[in-house]
Design a protein around this motif. Structure first.
Motif, PDB file in Angstrom:
ATOM      1  N   TYR A 107       0.864  -1.194   0.000  1.00 28.04           N
ATOM      2  CA  TYR A 107       0.000   0.000   0.000  1.00 28.04           C
ATOM      3  C   TYR A 107       0.897   1.239   0.000  1.00 28.04           C
ATOM      4  O   TYR A 107       1.124   1.875   1.026  1.00 28.04           O
ATOM      5  CB  TYR A 107      -0.918  -0.002   1.230  1.00 28.04           C
ATOM      6  CG  TYR A 107      -1.833  -1.201   1.277  1.00 28.04           C
ATOM      7  CD1 TYR A 107      -3.042  -1.199   0.578  1.00 28.04           C
ATOM      8  CD2 TYR A 107      -1.483  -2.340   1.992  1.00 28.04           C
ATOM      9  CE1 TYR A 107      -3.880  -2.301   0.604  1.00 28.04           C
ATOM     10  CE2 TYR A 107      -2.319  -3.451   2.016  1.00 28.04           C
ATOM     11  CZ  TYR A 107      -3.515  -3.418   1.322  1.00 28.04           C
ATOM     12  OH  TYR A 107      -4.340  -4.515   1.343  1.00 28.04           O
ATOM     13  N   ALA A 108       1.404   1.566  -1.184  1.00 28.31           N
ATOM     14  CA  ALA A 108       2.415   2.624  -1.288  1.00 28.31           C
ATOM     15  C   ALA A 108       1.849   3.983  -0.919  1.00 28.31           C
ATOM     16  O   ALA A 108       2.599   4.909  -0.622  1.00 28.31           O
ATOM     17  CB  ALA A 108       2.984   2.648  -2.704  1.00 28.31           C
ATOM     18  N   ARG A 109       0.512   4.135  -0.939  1.00 27.96           N
ATOM     19  CA  ARG A 109      -0.053   5.451  -0.656  1.00 27.96           C
ATOM     20  C   ARG A 109      -0.226   5.728   0.834  1.00 27.96           C
ATOM     21  O   ARG A 109      -0.625   6.818   1.218  1.00 27.96           O
ATOM     22  CB  ARG A 109      -1.397   5.611  -1.365  1.00 27.96           C
ATOM     23  CG  ARG A 109      -1.206   5.847  -2.878  1.00 27.96           C
ATOM     24  CD  ARG A 109      -2.466   5.574  -3.650  1.00 27.96           C
ATOM     25  NE  ARG A 109      -3.519   6.498  -3.290  1.00 27.96           N
ATOM     26  CZ  ARG A 109      -4.804   6.301  -3.567  1.00 27.96           C
ATOM     27  NH1 ARG A 109      -5.187   5.205  -4.187  1.00 27.96           N
ATOM     28  NH2 ARG A 109      -5.700   7.198  -3.228  1.00 27.96           N
ATOM     29  N   ALA A 110       0.058   4.743   1.676  1.00 27.94           N
ATOM     30  CA  ALA A 110      -0.104   4.957   3.122  1.00 27.94           C
ATOM     31  C   ALA A 110       0.825   6.074   3.602  1.00 27.94           C
ATOM     32  O   ALA A 110       1.964   6.180   3.155  1.00 27.94           O
ATOM     33  CB  ALA A 110       0.213   3.669   3.864  1.00 27.94           C
ATOM     34  N   ARG A 111       0.301   6.911   4.485  1.00 28.93           N
ATOM     35  CA  ARG A 111       1.113   7.955   5.126  1.00 28.93           C
ATOM     36  C   ARG A 111       1.224   7.628   6.608  1.00 28.93           C
ATOM     37  O   ARG A 111       0.227   7.282   7.250  1.00 28.93           O
ATOM     38  CB  ARG A 111       0.458   9.330   4.958  1.00 28.93           C
ATOM     39  CG  ARG A 111       0.659   9.953   3.581  1.00 28.93           C
ATOM     40  CD  ARG A 111       0.001  11.310   3.511  1.00 28.93           C
ATOM     41  NE  ARG A 111      -1.444  11.198   3.666  1.00 28.93           N
ATOM     42  CZ  ARG A 111      -2.298  11.069   2.635  1.00 28.93           C
ATOM     43  NH1 ARG A 111      -1.863  11.077   1.394  1.00 28.93           N
ATOM     44  NH2 ARG A 111      -3.591  10.937   2.862  1.00 28.93           N
ATOM     45  N   LEU A 112       2.448   7.776   7.130  1.00 27.38           N
ATOM     46  CA  LEU A 112       2.690   7.387   8.508  1.00 27.38           C
ATOM     47  C   LEU A 112       2.957   8.619   9.371  1.00 27.38           C
ATOM     48  O   LEU A 112       3.775   9.477   9.017  1.00 27.38           O
ATOM     49  CB  LEU A 112       3.896   6.444   8.518  1.00 27.38           C
ATOM     50  CG  LEU A 112       3.906   5.299   9.515  1.00 27.38           C
ATOM     51  CD1 LEU A 112       2.581   4.570   9.566  1.00 27.38           C
ATOM     52  CD2 LEU A 112       5.027   4.339   9.144  1.00 27.38           C
ATOM     53  N   HIS A 113       2.243   8.691  10.500  1.00 25.64           N
ATOM     54  CA  HIS A 113       2.375   9.815  11.433  1.00 25.64           C
ATOM     55  C   HIS A 113       2.972   9.302  12.744  1.00 25.64           C
ATOM     56  O   HIS A 113       2.470   8.317  13.303  1.00 25.64           O
ATOM     57  CB  HIS A 113       0.996  10.406  11.758  1.00 25.64           C
ATOM     58  CG  HIS A 113       0.253  10.951  10.577  1.00 25.64           C
ATOM     59  ND1 HIS A 113      -0.001  12.288  10.414  1.00 25.64           N
ATOM     60  CD2 HIS A 113      -0.303  10.330   9.494  1.00 25.64           C
ATOM     61  CE1 HIS A 113      -0.686  12.482   9.296  1.00 25.64           C
ATOM     62  NE2 HIS A 113      -0.885  11.303   8.711  1.00 25.64           N
ATOM     63  N   LEU A 114       3.991   9.979  13.261  1.00 25.67           N
ATOM     64  CA  LEU A 114       4.506   9.655  14.587  1.00 25.67           C
ATOM     65  C   LEU A 114       3.764  10.516  15.596  1.00 25.67           C
ATOM     66  O   LEU A 114       3.834  11.748  15.543  1.00 25.67           O
ATOM     67  CB  LEU A 114       6.015   9.919  14.678  1.00 25.67           C
ATOM     68  CG  LEU A 114       6.617   9.599  16.052  1.00 25.67           C
ATOM     69  CD1 LEU A 114       6.531   8.107  16.377  1.00 25.67           C
ATOM     70  CD2 LEU A 114       8.058  10.071  16.148  1.00 25.67           C
ATOM     71  N   VAL A 115       3.024   9.875  16.515  1.00 31.04           N
ATOM     72  CA  VAL A 115       2.240  10.636  17.489  1.00 31.04           C
ATOM     73  C   VAL A 115       2.838  10.565  18.890  1.00 31.04           C
ATOM     74  O   VAL A 115       2.347  11.229  19.799  1.00 31.04           O
ATOM     75  CB  VAL A 115       0.752  10.192  17.509  1.00 31.04           C
ATOM     76  CG1 VAL A 115       0.122  10.368  16.132  1.00 31.04           C
ATOM     77  CG2 VAL A 115       0.596   8.757  17.988  1.00 31.04           C
ATOM     78  N   GLY A 116       3.874   9.755  19.095  1.00 27.30           N
ATOM     79  CA  GLY A 116       4.456   9.609  20.429  1.00 27.30           C
ATOM     80  C   GLY A 116       5.770  10.350  20.566  1.00 27.30           C
ATOM     81  O   GLY A 116       6.329  10.849  19.583  1.00 27.30           O
ATOM     82  N   ALA A 117       6.278  10.386  21.787  1.00 30.41           N
ATOM     83  CA  ALA A 117       7.527  11.094  22.079  1.00 30.41           C
ATOM     84  C   ALA A 117       8.666  10.532  21.230  1.00 30.41           C
ATOM     85  O   ALA A 117       8.731   9.336  20.954  1.00 30.41           O
ATOM     86  CB  ALA A 117       7.858  10.938  23.554  1.00 30.41           C
TER      87      ALA A 117
END
Ligand SMILES: *Cc1c(COP(=O)(O)O)cnc(C)c1O
Length: 235
Positions: free
Chosen positions: A77-87
């Motif tokens: 799923y090349a269109r996935a965007r990843l967000h870091l929400v932790g410290a």
């Protein structure tokens, strides 16, 4: 997987429906709100149905966990965007810049400097949110309210970082609304457009007050305790 997984699809529709209603009540367009599906502690097999249903924005709170789970998922799923929400620890800045499309937890000078060095080295510019400690809680990370404007200016002007928004985690014992409203005012003062605020328990309030990014875990994936989360803590 060619077939969409009904439970994932239904959970997404339900949360999107609630976002639409909250946005409508505030006279906002629902498509101004990005739903970040926080998949921390859940295995790739639990995430995949959400990708197959077409969802693209996902959140993780640990760099190492994201590095374990996401490379194979992203191959399909090349269109996935990843967000870091932790410290984020400064010594993980290299991996974080290489892995994440957005980082919601920029909270101190040393991290800003480490991220700036890595962005320059890798030629990448992930979307950044400055985390603000709106409740002035000593145990919680985040820039102090009184320092936010100066910190944002330094990140953008001196370090050239792609800071476009603010993020907060209201104290668990307070009504969240005033914290969201404070974050919105701070963002205006800083000239920033994006607001990362609202989780499973309070995202409708956040959307009404102007959230552009809601970070939602348990309403989509179920309880993390049931999934065997060793640390359900938000930090
Ligand atoms: C876990 C987490 C969330 C999602 O929490 P839910 O209550 O499960 O929706 C949102 N933001 C951060 C920073 C988190 O760590």
């Amino acid at each position: 997987m060619s077939e969409t997984h009904p439970p994932a699809h239904e959970r997404l529709s339900c949360v999107y429906g609630r976002i639409r209603l909250a946005a409508a009540r505030a006279g906002r367009a629902a498509d101004a709100v990005t739903l970040v599906a926080v998949s921390k502690t859940f295995a790739a097999s639990a995430i995949e149905p959400f990708l197959a249903a077409g969802h693209e924005d996902f959140g993780e709170n640990r760099v190492q966990e994201a590095l374990r789970k996401w490379p194979p998922l992203r191959e399909s799923y090349a269109r996935a965007r990843l967000h870091l929400v932790g410290a984020l620890q400064s010594n993980k800045a290299r991996e974080a810049v290489a892995t994440f499309d957005a980082i919601h937890s920029l909270d101190r000078d040393s991290l800003a400097e480490a991220l700036a060095a890595e962005c320059a080295r890798q030629g990448r510019a992930p979307l950044l949110f400055v985390q603000v400690n709106t409740g002035a809680e000593p145990q919680k990370s985040g820039v102090a309210v009184s320092r936010t404007e100066a910190f944002v200016r330094r990140c953008r002007e001196t370090l050239g970082l792609n800071v476009q928004g603010l993020m907060c985690l209201p104290p668990e014992t307070h009504a969240p609304g005033p914290h969201f409203a404070l974050l919105r005012q701070l963002a205006r003062d800083c000239g920033l457009e994006l607001l990362s605020m609202g989780m499973s328990g309070d995202f409708e309030t956040a959307v009404q007050i102007g959230a552009t990014h809601v970070r939602i875990g348990s309403s989509l994936f179920g309880s993390r305790a049931a999934a065997g989360d060793p640390a359900v803590s938000l930090e």
